[in-house]
Motif scaffolding. Structure first.
Motif, PDB file in Angstrom:
ATOM      1  N   GLN A  33       0.856  -1.186   0.000  1.00 44.01           N
ATOM      2  CA  GLN A  33       0.000   0.000   0.000  1.00 44.01           C
ATOM      3  C   GLN A  33       0.889   1.231   0.000  1.00 44.01           C
ATOM      4  O   GLN A  33       1.748   1.374   0.880  1.00 44.01           O
ATOM      5  N   SER A  34       0.702   2.105  -0.971  1.00 43.64           N
ATOM      6  CA  SER A  34       1.533   3.299  -1.078  1.00 43.64           C
ATOM      7  C   SER A  34       0.668   4.531  -1.314  1.00 43.64           C
ATOM      8  O   SER A  34      -0.319   4.477  -2.056  1.00 43.64           O
ATOM      9  N   PHE A  35       1.087   5.641  -0.697  1.00 41.98           N
ATOM     10  CA  PHE A  35       0.402   6.921  -0.871  1.00 41.98           C
ATOM     11  C   PHE A  35       1.475   8.007  -0.959  1.00 41.98           C
ATOM     12  O   PHE A  35       2.349   8.092  -0.097  1.00 41.98           O
ATOM     13  N   SER A  36       1.415   8.812  -2.021  1.00 45.93           N
ATOM     14  CA  SER A  36       2.474   9.794  -2.252  1.00 45.93           C
ATOM     15  C   SER A  36       1.895  11.117  -2.727  1.00 45.93           C
ATOM     16  O   SER A  36       0.936  11.147  -3.497  1.00 45.93           O
ATOM     17  N   THR A  37       2.507  12.202  -2.246  1.00 41.84           N
ATOM     18  CA  THR A  37       2.202  13.528  -2.780  1.00 41.84           C
ATOM     19  C   THR A  37       3.436  14.118  -3.460  1.00 41.84           C
ATOM     20  O   THR A  37       3.439  15.302  -3.812  1.00 41.84           O
ATOM     21  N   LEU A  38       4.473  13.307  -3.640  1.00 47.14           N
ATOM     22  CA  LEU A  38       5.695  13.766  -4.288  1.00 47.14           C
ATOM     23  C   LEU A  38       5.520  13.760  -5.803  1.00 47.14           C
ATOM     24  O   LEU A  38       5.015  12.789  -6.374  1.00 47.14           O
ATOM     25  N   GLY A 188       8.302   1.898  -7.426  1.00 43.96           N
ATOM     26  CA  GLY A 188       7.550   2.987  -8.038  1.00 43.96           C
ATOM     27  C   GLY A 188       7.834   4.354  -7.462  1.00 43.96           C
ATOM     28  O   GLY A 188       7.275   5.356  -7.937  1.00 43.96           O
ATOM     29  N   PHE A 189       8.664   4.427  -6.432  1.00 46.28           N
ATOM     30  CA  PHE A 189       8.977   5.719  -5.811  1.00 46.28           C
ATOM     31  C   PHE A 189       9.601   6.664  -6.837  1.00 46.28           C
ATOM     32  O   PHE A 189      10.426   6.242  -7.640  1.00 46.28           O
ATOM     33  N   PRO A 190       9.209   7.940  -6.865  1.00 47.84           N
ATOM     34  CA  PRO A 190       8.313   8.648  -5.929  1.00 47.84           C
ATOM     35  C   PRO A 190       6.857   8.708  -6.376  1.00 47.84           C
ATOM     36  O   PRO A 190       6.055   9.337  -5.710  1.00 47.84           O
ATOM     37  N   ASN A 191       6.518   8.050  -7.499  1.00 46.61           N
ATOM     38  CA  ASN A 191       5.140   8.095  -8.016  1.00 46.61           C
ATOM     39  C   ASN A 191       4.582   6.688  -8.176  1.00 46.61           C
ATOM     40  O   ASN A 191       4.339   6.223  -9.297  1.00 46.61           O
ATOM     41  N   PRO A 192       4.347   5.975  -7.080  1.00 45.59           N
ATOM     42  CA  PRO A 192       3.823   4.614  -7.182  1.00 45.59           C
ATOM     43  C   PRO A 192       2.333   4.625  -7.477  1.00 45.59           C
ATOM     44  O   PRO A 192       1.664   5.659  -7.324  1.00 45.59           O
ATOM     45  N   PRO A 193       1.789   3.491  -7.893  1.00 50.51           N
ATOM     46  CA  PRO A 193       0.328   3.392  -7.973  1.00 50.51           C
ATOM     47  C   PRO A 193      -0.258   3.647  -6.587  1.00 50.51           C
ATOM     48  O   PRO A 193       0.221   3.107  -5.591  1.00 50.51           O
TER      49      PRO A 193
END
Length: 222
Positions: A33-38, A188-193
């Motif tokens: 589980q991933s959540f990013s604002t980058l 997927g860092f910094p823009n993972p699903p």
């Protein structure tokens, strides 16, 4: 998730191959589980690792987890700089096992004995045990391994990245599993699903699997 009996059969076959002197490759399935604002790598792409009190209290045991996380962070372009990091990073790791009677015996397994034992860094630790009903055989242990990574913008302390990875199987091979999980969590860092996904990673196995050597840690601060 595949049935416990099916997993046990694969494990037996895998162990037989290893005992025969043949190395094998296993596929480790991680629930991520991933959540990013980058929008991109931070500039500079550096971070300061912030250890929780439980991790500091168990520094010798936590060192191997810390090293694996640092390797995975380097793979996605982040370098540790505790004096001038543009990000603040917190990591966590859990290891526990349980006997899943419900999956092994079907609906009647809900009345069977339950074992649960767990140790962790950064998320607390606990154990529990209960009995009920009568059983003629015992299902295999189901090993649970999990890691987490939280990143904050150093200047504002705003959370900009949160990710976790979980793996469950009757087989385990620590500390390699924790390295795989950190890699999967940061994929997927910094823009993972965004949200939940599955990541499959091949892992070369050259010896019998062993339970994790994670030591007890005190509950972390909220």
């Amino acid at each position: 998730m595949a049935s416990i009996r099916w997993k046990l059969s694969l494990t037996v076959l895998g162990c037989a191959a290893l005992l025969g002197g043949c190395a094998s490759v296993r596929e480790v399935q991680s629930d991520v589980q991933s959540f990013s604002t980058l929008a991109a790598l931070p500039s500079p792409p550096t971070y300061r690792l912030e250890l929780l009190p439980s991790q500091q209290a168990n520094a010798p045991q936590f060192a191997s987890i810390e090293a694996l996380a640092q390797q995975s962070l380097a793979k996605v372009g982040l370098q540790r700089d505790d004096s001038q990091g543009s990000l603040t990073v917190q990591i966590g790791a859990q290891a526990r096992y349980t006997r899943d009677f419900a999956s092994y015996y079907g609906p009647y397994g809900a009345y069977g004995p339950r074992w649960n034992w767990g140790l962790g860094f950064g998320r607390g630790a606990g154990w529990g045990m209960g009995f009920g009903g009568f059983m003629f055989d015992t299902p295999p242990l189901l090993h649970y391994r999990a890691v987490s990574v939280v990143m904050r913008e150093q200047r504002t302390q705003r959370i900009v990245y949160e990710t976790s990875a979980v793996h469950e199987d009757v087989w385990t091979n620590d500390p390699a599993i924790f390295g795989v999980l950190f890699d999967a969590a940061l994929s997927g860092f910094p823009n993972p699903p965004q949200g939940t996904r599955q990541v499959r990673t091949p892992l070369a196995v050259s010896g019998p699997a062993q339970p994790a050597a994670v030591q007890p840690a005190a509950p972390a601060r909220p």
